[in-house]
Design a protein around this motif. Structure first.
Motif, PDB file in Angstrom:
ATOM      1  N   LEU A 680      41.217  31.618 -10.724  1.00 19.82           N
ATOM      2  CA  LEU A 680      42.250  30.588 -10.894  1.00 19.82           C
ATOM      3  C   LEU A 680      43.461  30.850 -10.005  1.00 19.82           C
ATOM      4  CD1 LEU A 680      42.239  30.094 -14.786  1.00 19.82           C
ATOM      5  CD2 LEU A 680      41.119  28.694 -13.047  1.00 19.82           C
ATOM      6  N   GLY A 681      43.830  32.131  -9.874  1.00 25.66           N
ATOM      7  CA  GLY A 681      45.039  32.456  -9.133  1.00 25.66           C
ATOM      8  C   GLY A 681      44.961  32.093  -7.667  1.00 25.66           C
ATOM      9  N   ILE A 682      43.823  32.365  -7.021  1.00 29.81           N
ATOM     10  CA  ILE A 682      43.707  32.099  -5.578  1.00 29.81           C
ATOM     11  C   ILE A 682      43.819  30.605  -5.259  1.00 29.81           C
ATOM     12  CG2 ILE A 682      42.138  32.232  -3.600  1.00 29.81           C
ATOM     13  CD1 ILE A 682      41.214  34.940  -4.666  1.00 29.81           C
ATOM     14  N   PRO A 683      43.068  29.715  -5.919  1.00 32.53           N
ATOM     15  CA  PRO A 683      43.232  28.290  -5.600  1.00 32.53           C
ATOM     16  C   PRO A 683      44.618  27.750  -5.960  1.00 32.53           C
ATOM     17  CG  PRO A 683      41.638  28.606  -7.384  1.00 32.53           C
ATOM     18  CD  PRO A 683      41.930  29.939  -6.830  1.00 32.53           C
ATOM     19  N   PHE A 684      45.211  28.231  -7.060  1.00 36.33           N
ATOM     20  CA  PHE A 684      46.555  27.787  -7.415  1.00 36.33           C
ATOM     21  C   PHE A 684      47.546  28.160  -6.314  1.00 36.33           C
ATOM     22  CE2 PHE A 684      46.470  27.330 -12.329  1.00 36.33           C
ATOM     23  CZ  PHE A 684      45.465  26.379 -12.193  1.00 36.33           C
ATOM     24  N   ALA A 685      47.407  29.397  -5.801  1.00 32.78           N
ATOM     25  CA  ALA A 685      48.299  29.839  -4.730  1.00 32.78           C
ATOM     26  C   ALA A 685      48.063  29.029  -3.458  1.00 32.78           C
ATOM     27  CB  ALA A 685      48.080  31.330  -4.462  1.00 32.78           C
ATOM     28  N   ALA A 686      46.797  28.771  -3.141  1.00 30.82           N
ATOM     29  CA  ALA A 686      46.470  28.018  -1.922  1.00 30.82           C
ATOM     30  C   ALA A 686      47.000  26.587  -1.984  1.00 30.82           C
ATOM     31  CB  ALA A 686      44.955  28.011  -1.714  1.00 30.82           C
ATOM     32  N   LEU A 687      47.101  26.031  -3.196  1.00 30.99           N
ATOM     33  CA  LEU A 687      47.589  24.658  -3.356  1.00 30.99           C
ATOM     34  C   LEU A 687      49.105  24.596  -3.533  1.00 30.99           C
ATOM     35  CD1 LEU A 687      44.781  23.302  -5.728  1.00 30.99           C
ATOM     36  CD2 LEU A 687      45.116  22.754  -3.304  1.00 30.99           C
ATOM     37  N   GLY A 688      49.766  25.736  -3.493  1.00 27.42           N
ATOM     38  CA  GLY A 688      51.218  25.748  -3.609  1.00 27.42           C
ATOM     39  C   GLY A 688      51.732  25.733  -5.027  1.00 27.42           C
ATOM     40  N   LEU A 689      50.861  25.954  -5.996  1.00 24.25           N
ATOM     41  CA  LEU A 689      51.279  25.953  -7.398  1.00 24.25           C
ATOM     42  C   LEU A 689      51.843  27.310  -7.831  1.00 24.25           C
ATOM     43  CD1 LEU A 689      48.299  23.926  -8.911  1.00 24.25           C
ATOM     44  CD2 LEU A 689      50.567  23.093  -8.253  1.00 24.25           C
ATOM     45  N   LEU A 690      51.675  28.327  -6.973  1.00 28.25           N
ATOM     46  CA  LEU A 690      52.238  29.652  -7.246  1.00 28.25           C
ATOM     47  C   LEU A 690      53.046  30.097  -6.040  1.00 28.25           C
ATOM     48  CD1 LEU A 690      49.240  31.679  -8.791  1.00 28.25           C
ATOM     49  CD2 LEU A 690      51.237  30.812  -9.998  1.00 28.25           C
ATOM     50  N   THR A 691      54.263  30.512  -6.250  1.00 29.07           N
ATOM     51  CA  THR A 691      55.055  31.094  -5.171  1.00 29.07           C
ATOM     52  C   THR A 691      54.659  32.567  -5.017  1.00 29.07           C
ATOM     53  OG1 THR A 691      56.822  31.872  -6.625  1.00 29.07           O
ATOM     54  CG2 THR A 691      56.971  29.587  -5.800  1.00 29.07           C
ATOM     55  N   PRO A 692      54.993  33.194  -3.903  1.00 26.91           N
ATOM     56  CA  PRO A 692      54.697  34.624  -3.759  1.00 26.91           C
ATOM     57  C   PRO A 692      55.322  35.470  -4.873  1.00 26.91           C
ATOM     58  CG  PRO A 692      55.208  33.690  -1.620  1.00 26.91           C
ATOM     59  CD  PRO A 692      55.489  32.611  -2.638  1.00 26.91           C
ATOM     60  N   VAL A 693      56.522  35.098  -5.303  1.00 26.20           N
ATOM     61  CA  VAL A 693      57.178  35.854  -6.373  1.00 26.20           C
ATOM     62  C   VAL A 693      56.389  35.742  -7.675  1.00 26.20           C
ATOM     63  CG1 VAL A 693      59.247  36.030  -7.795  1.00 26.20           C
ATOM     64  CG2 VAL A 693      59.450  35.634  -5.330  1.00 26.20           C
ATOM     65  N   MET A 694      55.994  34.531  -8.017  1.00 26.50           N
ATOM     66  CA  MET A 694      55.181  34.341  -9.222  1.00 26.50           C
ATOM     67  C   MET A 694      53.855  35.083  -9.094  1.00 26.50           C
ATOM     68  SD  MET A 694      55.887  30.250  -9.744  1.00 26.50           S
ATOM     69  CE  MET A 694      54.680  30.086 -11.053  1.00 26.50           C
ATOM     70  N   ALA A 695      53.281  35.067  -7.891  1.00 28.15           N
ATOM     71  CA  ALA A 695      52.013  35.762  -7.660  1.00 28.15           C
ATOM     72  C   ALA A 695      52.179  37.262  -7.864  1.00 28.15           C
ATOM     73  CB  ALA A 695      51.504  35.464  -6.254  1.00 28.15           C
ATOM     74  N   GLY A 696      53.301  37.825  -7.367  1.00 22.87           N
ATOM     75  CA  GLY A 696      53.558  39.251  -7.552  1.00 22.87           C
ATOM     76  C   GLY A 696      53.694  39.621  -9.017  1.00 22.87           C
ATOM     77  N   ALA A 697      54.403  38.792  -9.775  1.00 21.36           N
ATOM     78  CA  ALA A 697      54.560  39.048 -11.210  1.00 21.36           C
ATOM     79  C   ALA A 697      53.222  38.949 -11.930  1.00 21.36           C
ATOM     80  CB  ALA A 697      55.559  38.053 -11.802  1.00 21.36           C
ATOM     81  N   MET A 698      52.426  37.942 -11.560  1.00 21.92           N
ATOM     82  CA  MET A 698      51.112  37.770 -12.185  1.00 21.92           C
ATOM     83  C   MET A 698      50.200  38.947 -11.868  1.00 21.92           C
ATOM     84  SD  MET A 698      50.113  33.763 -11.830  1.00 21.92           S
ATOM     85  CE  MET A 698      48.453  34.145 -12.395  1.00 21.92           C
ATOM     86  N   MET A 699      50.252  39.424 -10.629  1.00 22.63           N
ATOM     87  CA  MET A 699      49.413  40.556 -10.247  1.00 22.63           C
ATOM     88  C   MET A 699      49.744  41.787 -11.086  1.00 22.63           C
ATOM     89  SD  MET A 699      49.090  42.613  -6.712  1.00 22.63           S
ATOM     90  CE  MET A 699      50.193  43.855  -7.362  1.00 22.63           C
ATOM     91  N   ALA A 700      51.035  42.048 -11.253  1.00 21.54           N
ATOM     92  CA  ALA A 700      51.456  43.196 -12.065  1.00 21.54           C
ATOM     93  C   ALA A 700      51.008  43.025 -13.511  1.00 21.54           C
ATOM     94  CB  ALA A 700      52.970  43.349 -11.992  1.00 21.54           C
ATOM     95  N   LEU A 701      51.203  41.820 -14.032  1.00 25.66           N
ATOM     96  CA  LEU A 701      50.836  41.566 -15.433  1.00 25.66           C
ATOM     97  C   LEU A 701      49.336  41.649 -15.653  1.00 25.66           C
ATOM     98  CD1 LEU A 701      53.287  38.657 -16.349  1.00 25.66           C
ATOM     99  CD2 LEU A 701      53.323  41.015 -17.209  1.00 25.66           C
ATOM    100  N   SER A 702      48.542  41.289 -14.648  1.00 26.43           N
ATOM    101  CA  SER A 702      47.089  41.320 -14.813  1.00 26.43           C
ATOM    102  C   SER A 702      46.595  42.739 -15.067  1.00 26.43           C
ATOM    103  CB  SER A 702      46.398  40.731 -13.576  1.00 26.43           C
ATOM    104  OG  SER A 702      46.587  41.560 -12.441  1.00 26.43           O
ATOM    105  N   SER A 703      47.103  43.712 -14.291  1.00 27.26           N
ATOM    106  CA  SER A 703      46.694  45.106 -14.482  1.00 27.26           C
ATOM    107  C   SER A 703      47.161  45.636 -15.830  1.00 27.26           C
ATOM    108  CB  SER A 703      47.256  45.978 -13.352  1.00 27.26           C
ATOM    109  OG  SER A 703      46.728  45.594 -12.110  1.00 27.26           O
TER     110      SER A 703
END
Length: 718
Positions: A680-703
């Motif tokens: 889900l994260g990759i297509p959301f990011a590719a479509l502009g639904l996730l900013t890099p900052v949100m992506a960084g926070a999500m990555m940390a939270l996933s682990s």
């Protein structure tokens, strides 16, 4: 080839791709038999030819791939203070940007730091605080692979250089994203810090076990009690443990009395009373005070053995982890390709290079495979620790995974379901011999056997102070009995009726209180030169927890079978006491028949476990999907088994199986979460639904989420 096994601590891994790279490099060496790297445990298990290489050379090979390696006892701890400082410094640098983004959410840019401040903060972050990511990325690429550091480094550098270029081109602050680089580095670093803290702290049971022995101990020397460091203690020293203290070594009580909490070793929740002559175990907490003689120290204690077993087991890899390994091997290159495609397509479709770049960077950041790499080993580490706490030592992760799918369990009777301490309740003798002579002859032969029946007969003979008889040519037939030549008499056989070659007369029991005892008791026959001398009826009561444990197993859908070498009436009587159907209890089973029974069950497609403690159980233990041996049983039984029960307890067995089931469920949950996150994260990011900052926070939270789910196992109740 000559094989030596070694465990190494490894530092510097940032995702599963790192672990895969180290494994690949090691396994390519022809002097390495096998190498397994555990990302969550930060360890490597290596089997190698010690005539062709050394541990130091293996360490050098690992370090050439860009990681640090050390022996467990010599490795220097990572500089956690520096790591801690870097994380908080990055968060402090990100704070002004966070405040500015809050203002932007309400339509105001006034709270965003001035452009000059953004440039200073971003430059400091990229040129100094991001250095660990750069070093990891360079080492990874140099080693022929790409890991999480490559994704983070490429993403943050790209957005920093783009923003700096916009400033130099005179576009001002309208097309800059300095905040994205700083905040991504801050969030990712915070996530890695939480991850490392969890892995080395609450997730890993080894650390807690290693703290169970005191650093100093009271020793009796020169008629005085003195305090000395534990590492100066020698076997034979007299030690004292006072109320509330921990025992420093395995030993024997020579004075005093206390209640000992040994739950960390045996899984037994109730304290055990200790007095003169009793054994105490290292790490036990005492209520009372005892003096004891040290008999085993350090790694030779039961605690030391447990630590070594848990370290080996936690460092191994479960078959279910292969899926994550295969994905991680191609994941980073695939993400790089997706990010490039995202950049090109968004630029072509939107006509906006800035938006396209931001989306491409978001893809790089959100796609970190950390959660995927942690999914299996994190749950395994937690599950192993829980199993050890319940007195079950799985030898490796594959055994724990297999135990989670067990459908049928095979139990031996004597010493497993019953106490294993039978008493003689009736004796029959032939007309030409009396009880004393029968006991003396039987005990002379049984002194060379280890079966509980033999122990009971020898104990009765010693109780009557009967003289030992000289014997020779001792021969044991597994599952049948034992024979020997008694000097001046002839060949004596002690064991099953068929082995001794006779039937008991029908009028047995006419002169005892319970005439049915011969039908339900365990029988041991004695013959001399193939002529009947007599027989013993032995009663072995059920363990107090056997009925409740077997009921628990059956309530969880696990089918319980009894396979015993005892005769049918005794086995069926035990089955009735346990509430088992008649067809689930099998008597007169030889070692070969036990193995054949398990083979037949497996051919129907079910998963089978076996519990045993003797040489005669070794074939069945080896053939079962999971074999459980009782600690302290024969060496061949423990070597053939996949797991060890510290006590011969069905409750421990049940706890071990339920822990394995819970661990496998957790692994599947973690893998599902990790895959869904990336899908889900990759297509959301590719479509502009996730900013890099949100992506960084999500990555940390996933682990952190995967680790948190694994930690729930530590609170699992059965």
């Amino acid at each position: 080839m000559p094989t030596q096994h070694i465990n190494l601590n490894i530092r510097g891994m940032t995702c599963q791709a790192c672990a895969n790279r180290i494994e690949k490099v090691l396994n390519k060496k022809d002097f390495v038999q096998s190498a397994t790297v555990n990302f969550a445990g930060e360890t490597a298990q290596i089997a190698f030819d010690d005539t062709r290489t050394t541990p130091n050379e293996l360490i050098q090979i690992i370090e050439k791939t860009g990681f640090q390696a050390a022996l467990p006892n010599t490795g220097q701890p990572e500089n956690n203070h520096e790591t801690h400082w870097r994380v908080w410094a990055l968060l402090a640098m990100a704070a002004p940007f966070m405040l500015g983004m809050v203002g932007m959410m309400v339509g105001s840019h006034a709270l965003m730091p001035p452009l000059w401040a953004q440039i200073i903060l971003a430059t400091a972050a990229q040129t100094y605080f991001a250095l660990p990511f750069y070093r990891g990325a360079v080492a990874s690429v140099r080693g022929g692979a790409a890991n999480m550091d490559v994704l983070v480094s490429m993403g943050t550098v790209a957005i920093y250089l783009y923003s700096l270029g916009m400033v130099l081109a005179g576009y001002g602050s309208h097309h800059v994203y300095f905040e994205a680089g700083v905040m991504v580095l801050a969030f990712v670093s915070l996530g890695k810090y939480w991850e490392a803290k969890t892995k080395r702290g609450s997730l890993n049971a080894l650390g807690a076990l290693l703290q169970l022995t005191p650093r100093e101990v009271l020793v009796y020397q020169n008629e005085n009690w003195v305090t000395q460091p534990l590492d100066t203690i020698k076997i034979g020293d007299i030690l004292r443990c006072v109320h509330g203290g921990r025992v420093a070594a395995d030993g024997e009580v020579i004075a005093g009395e206390a209640w000992a909490d040994e739950s960390h070793l045996t899984g037994e929740s109730q304290p055990i009373y200790k007095t003169l002559g009793d054994k105490v175990l290292a790490g036990s907490i005492l209520s009372g005070s005892v003096d004891y003689r040290a008999e085993s120290l350090g790694g030779d204690t039961l605690l030391g053995d447990m630590v070594a077993a848990l370290a080996d087991a936690q460092g191994s890899k479960a078959p279910i982890a292969r899926l994550a390994d295969k994905v991680a091997a191609v994941f980073v290159p695939t993400v790089l390709a997706i990010s490039a495609i995202t950049l090109i397509l968004n630029w072509l479709i939107l006509g906006d290079l800035t938006a396209a770049l931001v989306r491409a960077v978001a893809v790089l950041v959100v796609a970190c495979p950390c959660a995927l790499g942690l999914a299996t080993p994190a749950a395994m580490m937690a599950g192993m620790g829980v199993a050890v706490r319940h007195g079950v030592w799985f030898k490796n992760a594959a055994a724990l995974e297999a135990a989670g799918a067990i459908e049928h369990i095979i139990l031996d009777k004597t010493g497993t379901i019953t106490l294993g301490k039978p008493d003689i309740v009736a004796i029959w003798t032939a007309q030409h011999i009396d009880e004393t002579q029968l006991l003396q002859i039987a005990a002379a032969v049984e002194r060379h056997a280890a079966h509980p029946w033999a122990v009971a007969i020898v104990a009765e003979a010693d109780k009557r102070e009967l003289a030992d008889l000289p014997i020779e040519n001792v021969n044991t037939v597994a599952g049948e009995g034992i024979s020997a030549d008694i000097v001046g008499m002839g060949n004596v056989k002690v064991g099953k009726l068929d082995f001794c070659g006779f039937r008991l007369p029908e009028n047995l029991g006419s002169n005892i209180d319970n005439p049915n005892i011969w039908q339900i008791a365990s029988l041991v026959a004695v013959s001399l030169n193939n002529q009947a001398l007599g027989a013993f009826a032995l009663a072995d009561p059920l363990k107090p927890d056997s009925h409740a444990a077997i009921t628990r197993l059956r309530e969880h859908g696990i089918h319980v079978h009894i396979l015993s070498g005892d005769h049918a009436a005794t086995v069926q009587h035990i089955a009735q006491q346990l509430g088992l159907p008649e067809h689930m209890a099998h008597a007169n089973q030889s070692p070969r028949q036990k193995a054949e029974f398990i083979q037949q069950l497996k051919q129907t497609g079910v998963r089978v476990a076996m519990v045993g403690d003797g040489i005669n159980d070794a074939p069945a233990l080896a053939l079962a999907d999971v074999g459980f041996a009782v600690r302290g049983s024969t060496d061949i039984a423990e070597q053939s088994a996949d797991a060890v029960l510290v006590k011969a307890s069905i409750q421990q067995l049940a706890n071990g199986l339920f822990t394995a089931q819970a661990t496998v469920r957790t692994i599947k949950q973690n893998l599902f979460f990790a895959f869904i996150y990336n899908l889900l994260g990759i297509p959301f990011a590719a479509l502009g639904l996730l900013t890099p900052v949100m992506a960084g926070a999500m990555m940390a939270l996933s682990s952190v989420s995967v680790l948190g789910n694994a930690l729930r196992l530590k609170k699992q109740k059965f």
